[in-house]
Design a protein around this motif. Sequence first.
Motif, mmCIF file in Angstrom:
data_model
loop_
_atom_site.group_PDB
_atom_site.id
_atom_site.type_symbol
_atom_site.label_atom_id
_atom_site.label_comp_id
_atom_site.label_asym_id
_atom_site.label_seq_id
_atom_site.Cartn_x
_atom_site.Cartn_y
_atom_site.Cartn_z
ATOM 1 N N ALA A 68 6.996 -35.439 41.698
ATOM 2 C CA ALA A 68 7.692 -35.283 42.463
ATOM 3 C C ALA A 68 7.343 -33.034 43.034
ATOM 4 O O ALA A 68 7.324 -31.639 41.836
ATOM 5 C CB ALA A 68 9.896 -34.762 41.483
ATOM 6 N N VAL A 69 7.570 -32.856 44.243
ATOM 7 C CA VAL A 69 6.883 -31.484 44.787
ATOM 8 C C VAL A 69 8.169 -31.284 45.667
ATOM 9 O O VAL A 69 8.473 -32.589 46.410
ATOM 10 C CB VAL A 69 5.540 -32.142 45.383
ATOM 11 C CG1 VAL A 69 4.402 -30.915 46.106
ATOM 12 C CG2 VAL A 69 4.441 -32.705 44.400
ATOM 13 N N ASP A 152 4.212 -28.414 31.377
ATOM 14 C CA ASP A 152 5.441 -27.494 31.852
ATOM 15 C C ASP A 152 6.109 -28.087 33.018
ATOM 16 O O ASP A 152 5.299 -29.014 34.400
ATOM 17 C CB ASP A 152 4.097 -26.473 32.580
ATOM 18 C CG ASP A 152 3.668 -25.365 31.572
ATOM 19 O OD1 ASP A 152 4.335 -26.165 30.332
ATOM 20 O OD2 ASP A 152 2.514 -25.226 31.484
ATOM 21 N N LYS A 153 6.983 -27.784 32.848
ATOM 22 C CA LYS A 153 8.482 -28.244 34.500
ATOM 23 C C LYS A 153 8.205 -27.479 35.586
ATOM 24 O O LYS A 153 8.645 -26.222 35.195
ATOM 25 C CB LYS A 153 9.463 -28.644 33.317
ATOM 26 C CG LYS A 153 9.461 -29.568 32.857
ATOM 27 C CD LYS A 153 9.189 -30.812 33.218
ATOM 28 C CE LYS A 153 9.327 -31.963 31.957
ATOM 29 N NZ LYS A 153 8.829 -33.521 31.947
ATOM 30 N N ASN A 154 8.956 -28.236 37.113
ATOM 31 C CA ASN A 154 9.118 -26.986 37.450
ATOM 32 C C ASN A 154 7.695 -25.838 37.707
ATOM 33 O O ASN A 154 8.363 -24.754 37.968
ATOM 34 C CB ASN A 154 10.295 -26.162 37.624
ATOM 35 C CG ASN A 154 11.263 -27.270 37.539
ATOM 36 O OD1 ASN A 154 11.423 -27.848 38.414
ATOM 37 N ND2 ASN A 154 11.910 -26.957 36.642
ATOM 38 N N ARG A 197 6.630 -26.112 44.700
ATOM 39 C CA ARG A 197 6.780 -26.254 42.745
ATOM 40 C C ARG A 197 6.072 -27.683 42.918
ATOM 41 O O ARG A 197 6.702 -28.817 43.607
ATOM 42 C CB ARG A 197 7.883 -25.983 42.539
ATOM 43 C CG ARG A 197 8.364 -24.469 43.078
ATOM 44 C CD ARG A 197 9.916 -23.450 41.723
ATOM 45 N NE ARG A 197 9.495 -23.520 40.734
ATOM 46 C CZ ARG A 197 10.147 -23.028 40.187
ATOM 47 N NH1 ARG A 197 11.439 -22.786 40.530
ATOM 48 N NH2 ARG A 197 9.269 -23.485 38.837
ATOM 49 N N CYS A 198 5.852 -28.269 41.419
ATOM 50 C CA CYS A 198 5.959 -29.805 41.231
ATOM 51 C C CYS A 198 6.160 -29.622 39.841
ATOM 52 O O CYS A 198 6.373 -29.037 38.810
ATOM 53 C CB CYS A 198 4.405 -30.012 41.844
ATOM 54 S SG CYS A 198 3.132 -29.638 39.771
ATOM 55 N N THR A 199 6.294 -31.226 39.311
ATOM 56 C CA THR A 199 6.826 -31.528 38.662
ATOM 57 C C THR A 199 6.692 -33.095 37.509
ATOM 58 O O THR A 199 6.698 -33.715 39.421
ATOM 59 C CB THR A 199 8.662 -31.744 38.111
ATOM 60 O OG1 THR A 199 8.707 -30.271 37.794
ATOM 61 C CG2 THR A 199 8.933 -32.567 36.970
ATOM 62 N N PHE A 200 5.826 -32.893 36.369
ATOM 63 C CA PHE A 200 4.921 -34.300 36.512
ATOM 64 C C PHE A 200 6.186 -35.001 35.403
ATOM 65 O O PHE A 200 6.870 -34.789 34.682
ATOM 66 C CB PHE A 200 3.714 -34.473 36.582
ATOM 67 C CG PHE A 200 2.988 -34.080 37.055
ATOM 68 C CD1 PHE A 200 2.656 -34.893 37.092
ATOM 69 C CD2 PHE A 200 3.026 -32.599 37.461
ATOM 70 C CE1 PHE A 200 0.709 -34.976 38.479
ATOM 71 C CE2 PHE A 200 1.890 -32.711 38.389
ATOM 72 C CZ PHE A 200 0.419 -33.531 39.368
ATOM 73 N N LYS A 201 6.532 -36.649 35.896
ATOM 74 C CA LYS A 201 7.514 -37.201 34.490
ATOM 75 C C LYS A 201 6.581 -38.456 34.068
ATOM 76 O O LYS A 201 5.517 -39.095 35.229
ATOM 77 C CB LYS A 201 8.460 -37.923 35.660
ATOM 78 C CG LYS A 201 9.059 -36.454 36.246
ATOM 79 C CD LYS A 201 10.580 -36.545 37.555
ATOM 80 C CE LYS A 201 10.894 -35.827 38.171
ATOM 81 N NZ LYS A 201 11.774 -36.221 38.830
#
Length: 201
Positions: A68-69, A152-154, A197-201
């Motif tokens: 998510a970006v 790491d998140k966000n 920002r980004c988060t990998f899931k």
Amino acid sequence: MRRGLFFVILTILLLSLVACNEDVSKNVKTNTISGAKLTEREDMLLAGTADQSFVFDFNANNQYKEVAVWVEKYESGKLVGELNRMSTEIKNTGTIIFSTAKVNEENDQTRFSISVHSDDATNTTWSPETIKGDNLAMVLGKNPSESMSIKDKNIVLASMGYSSSEKGISDLSTDFYSDMGSHIDELKNFDTVYLLRCTFK
């Protein structure tokens, strides 16, 4: 017409990055994201379509299926909204591009674009953003870490700060990118800040 030309050139740039995508896993440690090392040709293509741009390569193991970006907008240190939030499937390696380009000088309109390429697929989102203010100073910043863990998140990848202060402005500190929560007050030094920002899931 200009919008169509932008997406054509962006596609060409992504295709050129794809040619190098196999090398990403060699240059980027597993489960990390880092600033991409662009060729002169890639720099030239970006310069032809964007006023500002940031490019990041990632390398994820099979545990991660999606990224998510998004861009967060802060005014005087307060979060006021998000732009261009996008979630897309990934497979191991890929590239994230964030760029801005002035599209209308009369109403101060700028196009914010995010593209994610992974596994021979490219997803792009864009939106117009009005950046008002006379004599605004701008500073660009990028996460200084050579290798950010996608665990790491966000993650804060990059920043664009605008200020009307006559005292001038400086970039966000190195510590801000690694621990935003403890350094959130730095955003109060700007009229407006945009954080990628980004988060990998």
